[in-house]
Scaffold this active site. Sequence first.
Site, short mmCIF file in Angstrom:
data_model
loop_
_atom_site.label_atom_id
_atom_site.label_comp_id
_atom_site.label_asym_id
_atom_site.label_seq_id
_atom_site.Cartn_x
_atom_site.Cartn_y
_atom_site.Cartn_z
N CYS A 67 0.84 -1.20 0.00
CA CYS A 67 0.00 0.00 0.00
C CYS A 67 0.88 1.26 0.00
CB CYS A 67 -0.91 -0.01 1.23
SG CYS A 67 -2.01 1.42 1.26
N CYS A 71 0.32 4.84 6.96
CA CYS A 71 -0.29 4.68 8.28
C CYS A 71 0.73 3.99 9.21
CB CYS A 71 -1.57 3.85 8.19
SG CYS A 71 -2.67 4.42 6.88
N CYS A 74 0.47 0.28 10.34
CA CYS A 74 0.04 -0.75 9.40
C CYS A 74 1.19 -1.54 8.74
CB CYS A 74 -0.81 -0.12 8.30
SG CYS A 74 -1.43 -1.36 7.16
N CYS A 111 -16.32 -9.46 5.67
CA CYS A 111 -15.67 -8.19 5.33
C CYS A 111 -14.45 -8.45 4.45
CB CYS A 111 -15.20 -7.47 6.59
SG CYS A 111 -16.47 -7.33 7.82
N CYS A 142 -19.33 -6.54 3.60
CA CYS A 142 -18.64 -5.31 4.01
C CYS A 142 -17.33 -5.24 3.23
CB CYS A 142 -18.36 -5.38 5.52
SG CYS A 142 -17.42 -3.96 6.13
N CYS A 202 -19.29 1.57 8.68
CA CYS A 202 -18.51 0.95 9.76
C CYS A 202 -17.31 1.87 9.95
CB CYS A 202 -18.08 -0.44 9.32
SG CYS A 202 -16.89 -1.22 10.43
N ARG A 274 -17.63 -2.77 18.05
CA ARG A 274 -16.86 -3.99 17.80
C ARG A 274 -15.52 -3.98 18.50
NH1 ARG A 274 -16.55 -4.56 12.22
NH2 ARG A 274 -18.67 -5.32 12.43
S1 SF4 Z 1 -4.16 1.07 6.91
FE1 SF4 Z 1 -2.54 0.03 5.73
S2 SF4 Z 1 -3.61 -0.77 3.96
FE2 SF4 Z 1 -4.94 0.79 4.83
S3 SF4 Z 1 -4.41 2.70 3.82
FE3 SF4 Z 1 -3.11 2.62 5.64
S4 SF4 Z 1 -1.20 1.63 4.94
FE4 SF4 Z 1 -2.76 1.22 3.40
#
Ligand code: SF4
Length: 329
Positions: A67, A71, A74, A111, A142, A202, A274
């Site tokens: 990705c 984040c 993540c 999901c 979802c 959600c 949740r």
């Molecule tokens: S949480 Fe992870 S998968 Fe989702 S947008 Fe952020 S970096 Fe990408």
Amino acid sequence: MSLATDKALHRRGPSLVRHDWTRREIHGLFDLPFPALIFRAQTVHREHFDPTEVQISTLLSIKTGGCPEDCAYCPQSARYDTGVQADKLMALETVVAEARAAKSAGASRFCMGAAWRSPKDRDLDSVCEMVEAVKGLGMQTCATLGMLAAPQARRLKQAGLDYYNHNLDTSPEFYGQIITTRVYRDRLETLEYVRDAGIHVCCGGIVGMGETREDRVGMVAALASLPEHPESVPINMLVRVVGTPLADEASLDPIEFVRTIAVARIAMPRSVVRLSAGREDMSEETQALCFLAGANSIFYGPKLLTTPNPGRDRDRELMEKLGLTAMEP
Ligand code: SF4
């Protein structure tokens, strides 16, 4: 908020769904003595739900890793070396087989998560086929695919999508310390498109990322002041994954986590709250307190996208021990 004020609020009768929560009020809830907070959360919970029922969802990563977003929590961000391999979008048959297995294990909602900043239109075609197929099994559907444009949200609705997950993650002030590749406003915009398309929302957040209590207050206040409360509110405890910037974050006191659940329950009385990521490292006692605080949904299955989750047997045992049953869709 004093105990006296709390009693006065009780005398008002059934809790109203409010969208005008102030940060001061939310703060007051967090500050309540623990027994008063749990009692209040239980009271609100019982007004709207059977406290012995838990909604069960299963989450499948249909497109893992690689990705472009950053984040900090993540493991799927391409910017961090976490050992997560980037995969292509999963084949339709594999998704359907996983959904069938989840259904026979008791899940009512399936999901599908994809590690995208936002889906390309051709990828959306494939996801729409998956939504139609899973819906055909009689399950609620979802998806969490990143930011959507308004026409994309409408296409997903046409395919039969019931819920779209898009978390606000934390308070607006702390957001920039966790993610720099998008802004809070982007999240709110996608949520608007999803609502306008007629898809259930959600939306929740993550705690234990080094935020202050004020940030947790800000997160609940932001969720509770959305024009409509999200139907599902996932509250996640950070899973500290090696290689991510938050790998060495200090762990959050479990009681503070339970408080966050209770405050979310009180502020959003009709939403399903949740208990999401982080359950793998949570004691049964903490999870039981979360259910007492008004959590009434879990993710079921050994994996949550890329991080571990308690096995189905462990969950079944815990639910049995607590006398909880699966909520019918
Ligand atoms: S949480 Fe992870 S998968 Fe989702 S947008 Fe952020 S970096 Fe990408």
